[in-house]
Design a protein around this motif. Structure first.
Motif, PDB file in Angstrom:
ATOM      1  N   PRO A  58       0.814  -1.224   0.000  1.00 21.22           N
ATOM      2  CA  PRO A  58       0.000   0.000   0.000  1.00 21.22           C
ATOM      3  C   PRO A  58       0.849   1.276   0.000  1.00 21.22           C
ATOM      4  CG  PRO A  58      -0.883  -1.551   1.580  1.00 21.22           C
ATOM      5  CD  PRO A  58       0.422  -2.112   1.111  1.00 21.22           C
ATOM      6  N   ALA A  59       1.911   1.299   0.789  1.00 19.65           N
ATOM      7  CA  ALA A  59       2.766   2.485   0.824  1.00 19.65           C
ATOM      8  C   ALA A  59       3.488   2.679  -0.504  1.00 19.65           C
ATOM      9  CB  ALA A  59       3.781   2.361   1.953  1.00 19.65           C
ATOM     10  N   LEU A  60       3.935   1.597  -1.115  1.00 24.18           N
ATOM     11  CA  LEU A  60       4.629   1.684  -2.398  1.00 24.18           C
ATOM     12  C   LEU A  60       3.708   2.213  -3.488  1.00 24.18           C
ATOM     13  CD1 LEU A  60       7.139   1.027  -4.122  1.00 24.18           C
ATOM     14  CD2 LEU A  60       6.141  -1.229  -4.483  1.00 24.18           C
ATOM     15  N   LEU A  61       2.500   1.701  -3.557  1.00 20.94           N
ATOM     16  CA  LEU A  61       1.559   2.156  -4.580  1.00 20.94           C
ATOM     17  C   LEU A  61       1.130   3.602  -4.344  1.00 20.94           C
ATOM     18  CD1 LEU A  61      -0.587  -1.064  -5.017  1.00 20.94           C
ATOM     19  CD2 LEU A  61       1.205  -0.186  -6.531  1.00 20.94           C
ATOM     20  N   THR A  62       0.968   3.988  -3.073  1.00 20.95           N
ATOM     21  CA  THR A  62       0.610   5.369  -2.761  1.00 20.95           C
ATOM     22  C   THR A  62       1.744   6.309  -3.142  1.00 20.95           C
ATOM     23  OG1 THR A  62      -0.811   4.631  -0.952  1.00 20.95           O
ATOM     24  CG2 THR A  62      -0.120   6.921  -0.922  1.00 20.95           C
ATOM     25  N   ALA A  63       2.997   5.900  -2.851  1.00 19.06           N
ATOM     26  CA  ALA A  63       4.148   6.731  -3.214  1.00 19.06           C
ATOM     27  C   ALA A  63       4.287   6.855  -4.722  1.00 19.06           C
ATOM     28  CB  ALA A  63       5.423   6.137  -2.617  1.00 19.06           C
ATOM     29  N   ALA A  64       3.854   5.820  -5.453  1.00 16.20           N
ATOM     30  CA  ALA A  64       3.911   5.872  -6.916  1.00 16.20           C
ATOM     31  C   ALA A  64       2.777   6.702  -7.497  1.00 16.20           C
ATOM     32  CB  ALA A  64       3.870   4.457  -7.481  1.00 16.20           C
ATOM     33  N   GLY A  65       1.847   7.141  -6.644  1.00 18.40           N
ATOM     34  CA  GLY A  65       0.742   7.972  -7.108  1.00 18.40           C
ATOM     35  C   GLY A  65      -0.469   7.199  -7.568  1.00 18.40           C
ATOM     36  N   LEU A  66      -0.541   5.927  -7.212  1.00 14.45           N
ATOM     37  CA  LEU A  66      -1.686   5.095  -7.599  1.00 14.45           C
ATOM     38  C   LEU A  66      -2.642   4.955  -6.424  1.00 14.45           C
ATOM     39  CD1 LEU A  66       0.367   2.323  -9.405  1.00 14.45           C
ATOM     40  CD2 LEU A  66      -0.825   4.242 -10.453  1.00 14.45           C
ATOM     41  N   PRO A  67      -3.832   5.533  -6.497  1.00 18.33           N
ATOM     42  CA  PRO A  67      -4.794   5.453  -5.387  1.00 18.33           C
ATOM     43  C   PRO A  67      -5.543   4.122  -5.395  1.00 18.33           C
ATOM     44  CG  PRO A  67      -5.706   6.783  -7.134  1.00 18.33           C
ATOM     45  CD  PRO A  67      -4.316   6.397  -7.569  1.00 18.33           C
ATOM     46  N   VAL A  68      -4.880   3.047  -4.997  1.00 21.47           N
ATOM     47  CA  VAL A  68      -5.467   1.707  -5.045  1.00 21.47           C
ATOM     48  C   VAL A  68      -6.234   1.384  -3.766  1.00 21.47           C
ATOM     49  CG1 VAL A  68      -4.910  -0.742  -5.297  1.00 21.47           C
ATOM     50  CG2 VAL A  68      -3.651   0.957  -6.616  1.00 21.47           C
ATOM     51  N   PHE A  69      -5.711   1.798  -2.623  1.00 23.94           N
ATOM     52  CA  PHE A  69      -6.329   1.475  -1.339  1.00 23.94           C
ATOM     53  C   PHE A  69      -6.986   2.713  -0.744  1.00 23.94           C
ATOM     54  CE2 PHE A  69      -2.758  -1.447  -1.908  1.00 23.94           C
ATOM     55  CZ  PHE A  69      -3.409  -2.664  -1.748  1.00 23.94           C
ATOM     56  N   ASP A  70      -8.183   2.534  -0.171  1.00 23.73           N
ATOM     57  CA  ASP A  70      -8.915   3.650   0.432  1.00 23.73           C
ATOM     58  C   ASP A  70      -8.270   4.132   1.734  1.00 23.73           C
ATOM     59  OD1 ASP A  70     -10.750   3.570  -1.616  1.00 23.73           O
ATOM     60  OD2 ASP A  70     -12.140   2.269  -0.524  1.00 23.73           O
ATOM     61  N   PHE A  71      -7.630   3.242   2.459  1.00 28.70           N
ATOM     62  CA  PHE A  71      -7.085   3.610   3.764  1.00 28.70           C
ATOM     63  C   PHE A  71      -5.758   4.362   3.657  1.00 28.70           C
ATOM     64  CE2 PHE A  71      -5.644  -0.698   2.875  1.00 28.70           C
ATOM     65  CZ  PHE A  71      -4.275  -0.605   3.084  1.00 28.70           C
ATOM     66  N   ALA A  72      -5.142   4.416   2.492  1.00 31.25           N
ATOM     67  CA  ALA A  72      -3.884   5.149   2.305  1.00 31.25           C
ATOM     68  C   ALA A  72      -4.205   6.505   1.688  1.00 31.25           C
ATOM     69  CB  ALA A  72      -2.937   4.365   1.412  1.00 31.25           C
ATOM     70  N   SER A  73      -3.846   7.560   2.403  1.00 36.36           N
ATOM     71  CA  SER A  73      -4.147   8.903   1.897  1.00 36.36           C
ATOM     72  C   SER A  73      -3.134   9.324   0.836  1.00 36.36           C
ATOM     73  CB  SER A  73      -4.156   9.912   3.041  1.00 36.36           C
ATOM     74  OG  SER A  73      -2.888   9.954   3.645  1.00 36.36           O
ATOM     75  N   GLU A  74      -3.575  10.198  -0.049  1.00 32.79           N
ATOM     76  CA  GLU A  74      -2.719  10.679  -1.132  1.00 32.79           C
ATOM     77  C   GLU A  74      -1.618  11.565  -0.565  1.00 32.79           C
ATOM     78  OE1 GLU A  74      -3.342  13.376  -5.091  1.00 32.79           O
ATOM     79  OE2 GLU A  74      -4.998  12.107  -4.411  1.00 32.79           O
ATOM     80  N   LEU A  75      -0.436  11.424  -1.109  1.00 33.55           N
ATOM     81  CA  LEU A  75       0.705  12.202  -0.631  1.00 33.55           C
ATOM     82  C   LEU A  75       0.690  13.602  -1.234  1.00 33.55           C
ATOM     83  CD1 LEU A  75       3.460   9.468  -0.982  1.00 33.55           C
ATOM     84  CD2 LEU A  75       2.288  10.184   1.097  1.00 33.55           C
ATOM     85  N   LYS A  76       1.155  14.555  -0.456  1.00 35.77           N
ATOM     86  CA  LYS A  76       1.243  15.945  -0.908  1.00 35.77           C
ATOM     87  C   LYS A  76       2.633  16.207  -1.496  1.00 35.77           C
ATOM     88  CE  LYS A  76      -2.716  16.991   0.997  1.00 35.77           C
ATOM     89  NZ  LYS A  76      -3.704  16.173   0.381  1.00 35.77           N
ATOM     90  N   ALA A  77       2.728  17.229  -2.346  1.00 33.81           N
ATOM     91  CA  ALA A  77       4.015  17.611  -2.925  1.00 33.81           C
ATOM     92  C   ALA A  77       4.902  18.155  -1.811  1.00 33.81           C
ATOM     93  CB  ALA A  77       3.807  18.661  -3.994  1.00 33.81           C
ATOM     94  N   PRO A  78       6.151  17.947  -1.808  1.00 33.34           N
ATOM     95  CA  PRO A  78       7.048  17.303  -2.757  1.00 33.34           C
ATOM     96  C   PRO A  78       7.203  15.802  -2.534  1.00 33.34           C
ATOM     97  CG  PRO A  78       8.378  18.346  -1.090  1.00 33.34           C
ATOM     98  CD  PRO A  78       6.926  18.654  -0.767  1.00 33.34           C
ATOM     99  N   VAL A  79       6.592  15.267  -1.464  1.00 38.96           N
ATOM    100  CA  VAL A  79       6.720  13.833  -1.194  1.00 38.96           C
ATOM    101  C   VAL A  79       6.071  13.005  -2.302  1.00 38.96           C
ATOM    102  CG1 VAL A  79       6.183  12.028   0.480  1.00 38.96           C
ATOM    103  CG2 VAL A  79       6.777  14.288   1.278  1.00 38.96           C
ATOM    104  N   SER A  80       5.091  13.540  -2.974  1.00 37.91           N
ATOM    105  CA  SER A  80       4.409  12.797  -4.036  1.00 37.91           C
ATOM    106  C   SER A  80       5.313  12.547  -5.238  1.00 37.91           C
ATOM    107  CB  SER A  80       3.154  13.549  -4.477  1.00 37.91           C
ATOM    108  OG  SER A  80       3.502  14.801  -5.028  1.00 37.91           O
ATOM    109  N   TYR A  81       6.428  13.252  -5.339  1.00 38.95           N
ATOM    110  CA  TYR A  81       7.356  13.047  -6.451  1.00 38.95           C
ATOM    111  C   TYR A  81       8.282  11.854  -6.228  1.00 38.95           C
ATOM    112  CZ  TYR A  81       6.021  17.944  -7.047  1.00 38.95           C
ATOM    113  OH  TYR A  81       5.326  19.113  -7.163  1.00 38.95           O
ATOM    114  N   THR A  82       8.246  11.280  -5.052  1.00 42.03           N
ATOM    115  CA  THR A  82       9.172  10.213  -4.689  1.00 42.03           C
ATOM    116  C   THR A  82       9.066   9.009  -5.618  1.00 42.03           C
ATOM    117  OG1 THR A  82       9.019  10.909  -2.392  1.00 42.03           O
ATOM    118  CG2 THR A  82       9.888   8.707  -2.804  1.00 42.03           C
ATOM    119  N   GLY A  83       7.860   8.588  -5.938  1.00 45.78           N
ATOM    120  CA  GLY A  83       7.683   7.413  -6.796  1.00 45.78           C
ATOM    121  C   GLY A  83       8.328   7.596  -8.161  1.00 45.78           C
ATOM    122  N   ALA A  84       8.136   8.749  -8.761  1.00 46.65           N
ATOM    123  CA  ALA A  84       8.725   9.012 -10.077  1.00 46.65           C
ATOM    124  C   ALA A  84      10.244   9.088  -9.993  1.00 46.65           C
ATOM    125  CB  ALA A  84       8.167  10.313 -10.642  1.00 46.65           C
ATOM    126  N   ILE A  85      10.758   9.710  -8.939  1.00 46.94           N
ATOM    127  CA  ILE A  85      12.211   9.825  -8.790  1.00 46.94           C
ATOM    128  C   ILE A  85      12.842   8.447  -8.604  1.00 46.94           C
ATOM    129  CG2 ILE A  85      14.035  10.701  -7.269  1.00 46.94           C
ATOM    130  CD1 ILE A  85      12.195  13.156  -6.814  1.00 46.94           C
TER     131      ILE A  85
END
Length: 85
Positions: free
Chosen positions: A12-39
Protein backbone atom coordinates in the motif's frame (compact mmCIF):
# COMPACT_ATOMS: atom_id res chain seq x y z
CA UNK A 1 12.68 -17.05 6.04
CA UNK A 2 9.79 -15.96 3.82
CA UNK A 3 9.85 -12.30 2.75
CA UNK A 4 6.35 -12.31 1.22
CA UNK A 5 4.38 -11.11 4.28
CA UNK A 6 6.83 -8.26 4.88
CA UNK A 7 6.74 -7.30 1.23
CA UNK A 8 2.94 -7.40 1.18
CA UNK A 9 2.84 -5.05 4.16
CA UNK A 10 4.67 -2.38 2.15
CA UNK A 11 2.57 -2.68 -1.04
CA UNK A 12 0.00 0.00 0.00
CA UNK A 13 2.77 2.49 0.82
CA UNK A 14 4.63 1.68 -2.40
CA UNK A 15 1.56 2.16 -4.58
CA UNK A 16 0.61 5.37 -2.76
CA UNK A 17 4.15 6.73 -3.21
CA UNK A 18 3.91 5.87 -6.92
CA UNK A 19 0.74 7.97 -7.11
CA UNK A 20 -1.69 5.10 -7.60
CA UNK A 21 -4.79 5.45 -5.39
CA UNK A 22 -5.47 1.71 -5.05
CA UNK A 23 -6.33 1.48 -1.34
CA UNK A 24 -8.92 3.65 0.43
CA UNK A 25 -7.08 3.61 3.76
CA UNK A 26 -3.88 5.15 2.31
CA UNK A 27 -4.15 8.90 1.90
CA UNK A 28 -2.72 10.68 -1.13
CA UNK A 29 0.71 12.20 -0.63
CA UNK A 30 1.24 15.94 -0.91
CA UNK A 31 4.02 17.61 -2.92
CA UNK A 32 7.05 17.30 -2.76
CA UNK A 33 6.72 13.83 -1.19
CA UNK A 34 4.41 12.80 -4.04
CA UNK A 35 7.36 13.05 -6.45
CA UNK A 36 9.17 10.21 -4.69
CA UNK A 37 7.68 7.41 -6.80
CA UNK A 38 8.72 9.01 -10.08
CA UNK A 39 12.21 9.83 -8.79
CA UNK A 40 12.76 6.28 -7.55
CA UNK A 41 11.47 4.87 -10.85
CA UNK A 42 13.89 7.02 -12.88
CA UNK A 43 16.75 6.09 -10.53
CA UNK A 44 15.98 2.37 -10.92
CA UNK A 45 15.80 2.69 -14.71
CA UNK A 46 19.18 4.43 -14.71
CA UNK A 47 20.61 1.64 -12.55
CA UNK A 48 19.31 -1.00 -14.94
CA UNK A 49 20.83 0.87 -17.87
CA UNK A 50 24.18 1.01 -16.07
CA UNK A 51 23.95 -2.76 -15.66
CA UNK A 52 22.56 -3.75 -19.07
CA UNK A 53 24.77 -1.60 -21.32
CA UNK A 54 28.07 -3.08 -20.06
CA UNK A 55 26.56 -6.58 -20.06
CA UNK A 56 25.75 -6.25 -23.76
CA UNK A 57 28.97 -4.52 -24.83
CA UNK A 58 31.56 -6.23 -22.62
CA UNK A 59 30.12 -9.31 -20.86
CA UNK A 60 33.61 -10.53 -19.90
CA UNK A 61 34.17 -7.39 -17.82
CA UNK A 62 30.93 -7.94 -15.90
CA UNK A 63 31.90 -11.57 -15.26
CA UNK A 64 35.32 -10.42 -14.04
CA UNK A 65 33.70 -7.92 -11.66
CA UNK A 66 31.49 -10.67 -10.24
CA UNK A 67 34.55 -12.85 -9.61
CA UNK A 68 36.33 -9.99 -7.87
CA UNK A 69 33.45 -9.37 -5.47
CA UNK A 70 32.69 -12.98 -4.58
CA UNK A 71 33.50 -13.99 -1.05
CA UNK A 72 36.43 -16.33 -0.72
CA UNK A 73 35.01 -19.19 1.29
CA UNK A 74 37.36 -21.41 3.33
CA UNK A 75 36.64 -24.41 1.09
CA UNK A 76 38.00 -22.61 -2.00
CA UNK A 77 41.12 -21.13 -0.41
CA UNK A 78 44.45 -22.76 -1.11
CA UNK A 79 45.74 -24.30 2.07
CA UNK A 80 49.34 -24.11 3.10
CA UNK A 81 50.99 -27.51 3.47
CA UNK A 82 51.60 -28.36 7.09
CA UNK A 83 55.17 -28.65 8.29
CA UNK A 84 54.44 -31.89 10.14
CA UNK A 85 55.25 -30.51 13.58
Amino acid sequence: MCPLPGTAAFVPALLTAAGLPVFDFASELKAPVSYTGAIVGVWMAAGLAVLVVPMRRHPERVAWTVRVHLDDSPSTRHRQPSSGR
